[in-house]
Scaffold this motif. Structure first.
Motif, PDB file in Angstrom:
ATOM      1  N   ILE A 187       0.503 -13.216  10.436  1.00 28.69           N
ATOM      2  CA  ILE A 187       1.162 -12.209   9.588  1.00 28.69           C
ATOM      3  C   ILE A 187       1.438 -12.775   8.207  1.00 28.69           C
ATOM      4  CG2 ILE A 187       3.301 -10.898   9.288  1.00 28.69           C
ATOM      5  CD1 ILE A 187       3.369 -10.506  12.307  1.00 28.69           C
ATOM      6  N   LEU A 188       1.911 -14.026   8.173  1.00 32.12           N
ATOM      7  CA  LEU A 188       2.185 -14.654   6.879  1.00 32.12           C
ATOM      8  C   LEU A 188       0.908 -14.816   6.059  1.00 32.12           C
ATOM      9  CD1 LEU A 188       4.793 -17.386   7.897  1.00 32.12           C
ATOM     10  CD2 LEU A 188       5.215 -15.248   6.677  1.00 32.12           C
ATOM     11  N   ILE A 189      -0.192 -15.215   6.743  1.00 32.36           N
ATOM     12  CA  ILE A 189      -1.476 -15.358   6.029  1.00 32.36           C
ATOM     13  C   ILE A 189      -1.931 -14.009   5.490  1.00 32.36           C
ATOM     14  CG2 ILE A 189      -3.912 -15.908   6.326  1.00 32.36           C
ATOM     15  CD1 ILE A 189      -3.072 -18.036   8.352  1.00 32.36           C
ATOM     16  N   ALA A 190      -1.833 -12.965   6.344  1.00 33.34           N
ATOM     17  CA  ALA A 190      -2.228 -11.624   5.898  1.00 33.34           C
ATOM     18  C   ALA A 190      -1.360 -11.148   4.739  1.00 33.34           C
ATOM     19  CB  ALA A 190      -2.136 -10.645   7.069  1.00 33.34           C
ATOM     20  N   GLU A 191      -0.077 -11.422   4.826  1.00 34.66           N
ATOM     21  CA  GLU A 191       0.814 -11.038   3.729  1.00 34.66           C
ATOM     22  C   GLU A 191       0.464 -11.776   2.440  1.00 34.66           C
ATOM     23  OE1 GLU A 191       3.156  -8.839   3.397  1.00 34.66           O
ATOM     24  OE2 GLU A 191       3.073  -8.048   5.426  1.00 34.66           O
ATOM     25  N   GLY A 192       0.103 -13.062   2.608  1.00 32.95           N
ATOM     26  CA  GLY A 192      -0.301 -13.822   1.433  1.00 32.95           C
ATOM     27  C   GLY A 192      -1.576 -13.288   0.803  1.00 32.95           C
ATOM     28  N   GLN A 193      -2.573 -12.977   1.668  1.00 36.99           N
ATOM     29  CA  GLN A 193      -3.807 -12.411   1.143  1.00 36.99           C
ATOM     30  C   GLN A 193      -3.560 -11.053   0.484  1.00 36.99           C
ATOM     31  OE1 GLN A 193      -6.335 -12.338   4.590  1.00 36.99           O
ATOM     32  NE2 GLN A 193      -6.855 -14.532   4.446  1.00 36.99           N
ATOM     33  N   LYS A 194      -2.714 -10.257   1.117  1.00 34.99           N
ATOM     34  CA  LYS A 194      -2.378  -8.956   0.543  1.00 34.99           C
ATOM     35  C   LYS A 194      -1.719  -9.115  -0.819  1.00 34.99           C
ATOM     36  CE  LYS A 194       0.610  -4.954   1.375  1.00 34.99           C
ATOM     37  NZ  LYS A 194       1.588  -4.341   2.311  1.00 34.99           N
ATOM     38  N   GLN A 195      -0.767 -10.042  -0.895  1.00 30.92           N
ATOM     39  CA  GLN A 195      -0.078 -10.264  -2.165  1.00 30.92           C
ATOM     40  C   GLN A 195      -1.037 -10.786  -3.224  1.00 30.92           C
ATOM     41  OE1 GLN A 195       2.997  -9.308  -2.484  1.00 30.92           O
ATOM     42  NE2 GLN A 195       3.207  -9.924  -4.610  1.00 30.92           N
ATOM     43  N   SER A 196      -1.958 -11.669  -2.791  1.00 30.12           N
ATOM     44  CA  SER A 196      -2.948 -12.190  -3.736  1.00 30.12           C
ATOM     45  C   SER A 196      -3.844 -11.075  -4.262  1.00 30.12           C
ATOM     46  CB  SER A 196      -3.790 -13.266  -3.049  1.00 30.12           C
ATOM     47  OG  SER A 196      -4.801 -13.735  -3.907  1.00 30.12           O
ATOM     48  N   ALA A 197      -4.300 -10.185  -3.349  1.00 35.40           N
ATOM     49  CA  ALA A 197      -5.135  -9.066  -3.785  1.00 35.40           C
ATOM     50  C   ALA A 197      -4.377  -8.148  -4.745  1.00 35.40           C
ATOM     51  CB  ALA A 197      -5.619  -8.282  -2.563  1.00 35.40           C
ATOM     52  N   ILE A 198      -3.108  -7.936  -4.441  1.00 33.88           N
ATOM     53  CA  ILE A 198      -2.290  -7.088  -5.326  1.00 33.88           C
ATOM     54  C   ILE A 198      -2.176  -7.715  -6.709  1.00 33.88           C
ATOM     55  CG2 ILE A 198       0.042  -6.221  -5.713  1.00 33.88           C
ATOM     56  CD1 ILE A 198       0.279  -5.826  -2.692  1.00 33.88           C
ATOM     57  N   LEU A 199      -1.961  -9.040  -6.729  1.00 36.50           N
ATOM     58  CA  LEU A 199      -1.829  -9.720  -8.011  1.00 36.50           C
ATOM     59  C   LEU A 199      -3.146  -9.681  -8.802  1.00 36.50           C
ATOM     60  CD1 LEU A 199       0.303 -12.830  -6.958  1.00 36.50           C
ATOM     61  CD2 LEU A 199       1.061 -10.796  -8.211  1.00 36.50           C
ATOM     62  N   VAL A 200      -4.277  -9.865  -8.084  1.00 26.42           N
ATOM     63  CA  VAL A 200      -5.575  -9.784  -8.765  1.00 26.42           C
ATOM     64  C   VAL A 200      -5.798  -8.390  -9.335  1.00 26.42           C
ATOM     65  CG1 VAL A 200      -8.069  -9.876  -8.406  1.00 26.42           C
ATOM     66  CG2 VAL A 200      -6.613 -11.641  -7.429  1.00 26.42           C
ATOM     67  N   ALA A 201      -5.493  -7.374  -8.514  1.00 25.85           N
ATOM     68  CA  ALA A 201      -5.649  -5.990  -8.985  1.00 25.85           C
ATOM     69  C   ALA A 201      -4.743  -5.705 -10.179  1.00 25.85           C
ATOM     70  CB  ALA A 201      -5.362  -5.017  -7.843  1.00 25.85           C
ATOM     71  N   GLU A 202      -3.521  -6.212 -10.101  1.00 29.78           N
ATOM     72  CA  GLU A 202      -2.607  -6.023 -11.221  1.00 29.78           C
ATOM     73  C   GLU A 202      -3.130  -6.712 -12.482  1.00 29.78           C
ATOM     74  OE1 GLU A 202       0.105  -4.341 -11.738  1.00 29.78           O
ATOM     75  OE2 GLU A 202       0.234  -3.434  -9.750  1.00 29.78           O
ATOM     76  N   GLY A 203      -3.717  -7.926 -12.286  1.00 32.47           N
ATOM     77  CA  GLY A 203      -4.280  -8.626 -13.431  1.00 32.47           C
ATOM     78  C   GLY A 203      -5.437  -7.869 -14.057  1.00 32.47           C
ATOM     79  N   GLN A 204      -6.344  -7.358 -13.186  1.00 35.75           N
ATOM     80  CA  GLN A 204      -7.466  -6.568 -13.702  1.00 35.75           C
ATOM     81  C   GLN A 204      -6.976  -5.310 -14.409  1.00 35.75           C
ATOM     82  OE1 GLN A 204      -9.884  -5.919 -10.255  1.00 35.75           O
ATOM     83  NE2 GLN A 204     -10.749  -8.004 -10.262  1.00 35.75           N
ATOM     84  N   LYS A 205      -5.980  -4.687 -13.811  1.00 37.04           N
ATOM     85  CA  LYS A 205      -5.422  -3.476 -14.428  1.00 37.04           C
ATOM     86  C   LYS A 205      -4.843  -3.789 -15.806  1.00 37.04           C
ATOM     87  CE  LYS A 205      -1.693  -0.106 -13.753  1.00 37.04           C
ATOM     88  NZ  LYS A 205      -0.600   0.322 -12.848  1.00 37.04           N
ATOM     89  N   GLN A 206      -4.071  -4.875 -15.883  1.00 39.57           N
ATOM     90  CA  GLN A 206      -3.494  -5.252 -17.174  1.00 39.57           C
ATOM     91  C   GLN A 206      -4.584  -5.608 -18.182  1.00 39.57           C
ATOM     92  OE1 GLN A 206      -0.362  -5.077 -18.163  1.00 39.57           O
ATOM     93  NE2 GLN A 206       0.252  -4.246 -16.177  1.00 39.57           N
ATOM     94  N   SER A 207      -5.685  -6.269 -17.679  1.00 44.13           N
ATOM     95  CA  SER A 207      -6.781  -6.609 -18.581  1.00 44.13           C
ATOM     96  C   SER A 207      -7.439  -5.359 -19.149  1.00 44.13           C
ATOM     97  CB  SER A 207      -7.809  -7.460 -17.825  1.00 44.13           C
ATOM     98  OG  SER A 207      -8.911  -7.742 -18.649  1.00 44.13           O
TER      99      SER A 207
END
Length: 303
Positions: A187-207
């Motif tokens: 669960i922690l790994i999945a949460e980490g991957q989810k958070q990482s994907a969210i951060l990447v998406a947020e970065g792309q969105k901001q870009s």
């Protein structure tokens, strides 16, 4: 001879008195009997008993005591046998009842604790037993405190120190705990991957937003520059017209300027020349030019 007898008697009396003096320290008490019957309880201070008649039947500490009983076998509601050891914190509140209430109070308290524990665990299943220590502690303290009142004992606290299930159940519990740890890790790994994907998406969105903002700003700057250029051209045109107006240029002068422009165009490399529609007025323009030239020659030269 009588003097010696009196001295001896006095010495014997003093020895007896001193031998029967008792000092009770703080947090202690003593139960006094006279001819085998309870007479009083001695508390902190200096006390003297009557020789050969009084005796101290029991002397005890009033401080809180701790009893750590060995593990007791108990059976749960779902017929699982386990070992449970408890710790009891108690205090003597009435020395007389503690002395005469029950034979061997500590042993009686231990047996009562084991019986009470079996009764409580017998109403619980295995899972409840493992997760309800606070409930077990509270019930045991309440039952033991009430049962030991006639013994002059107050039970302040009961703690279940250790619960030892059978080996088979213990192994099953360990496997379950390992599976739970692995599940939580996943669960922690999945949460980490989810958070990482969210951060990447947020970065792309901001870009993308920043790029769009940059393009918008560039377009605004370009439009403002073009608008400013048009304004400057219009200002220059207006200033030129104003200058022409200020020098009072007449129609003949304007036509002469047109003829000069036409002459420059004719001298160029172009193979085609567009003749203005009012070319028939060239004679008038030439006449005007001649008149202007005459006026210029006739004008006196300033020195």
């Amino acid at each position: 001879m009588s003097v010696y007898v009196i001295v001896v008697i006095i010495v014997i009396v003093m020895i007896l008195v001193i031998a029967n003096i008792r000092i009770i320290p703080q947090s202690q008490a003593a139960v006094l009997e006279r001819l085998g019957a309870y007479i009083s309880t001695w508390n902190t201070g200096l006390h003297v008993k009557v020789p050969f008649i009084d005796r101290v039947a029991n002397r005890m500490s009033l401080k809180e005591k701790v009893l750590d009983f060995p593990p007791q076998p108990v059976i749960t509601k779902d017929n699982v046998t386990m070992m449970i050891d408890t710790v009891i914190y108690f205090q003597i509140t009435d020395p007389k009842l503690y002395t005469y209430g029950v034979e061997n109070p500590i042993s009686a308290l231990e047996n009562l604790s084991a019986t009470t524990l079996r009764n409580i665990i017998g109403d619980l299943e295995l899972d409840e037993t493992l997760t309800s220590r606070d409930v077990i502690n509270t019930k045991m303290r309440s039952i033991l405190d009430e049962a030991t009142d006639p013994w002059g004992i107050k039970v302040n606290r009961v703690e279940v120190k250790n619960i030892i299930p059978p080996e088979a159940i213990k192994e099953a519990m360990e496997k379950q705990m390992r599976a739970e740890r692995e599940r939580r890790q996943q669960i922690l790994i999945a949460e980490g991957q989810k958070q990482s994907a969210i951060l990447v998406a947020e970065g792309q969105k901001q870009s993308v937003i920043l790029a769009a903002e940059a393009q918008k700003e560039a377009a605004i700057q370009k439009a403002e520059g073009e608008a400013q250029a048009i304004i400057e051209v219009q200002k220059a045109t207006a200033q030129g017209l104003q200058m022409i107006k200020d020098v009072a240029a007449d129609e003949a002068l304007i036509r002469l300027r047109s003829l000069e422009a036409f002459e420059k165009a004719a001298n160029g490399q172009a193979t085609k020349i567009i003749i203005p529609s009012d070319i028939q007025n060239l004679a008038g323009i030439v006449t005007s030019v001649v008149e202007i030239a005459k006026d210029t020659k006739s004008a006196p030269v300033k020195k």
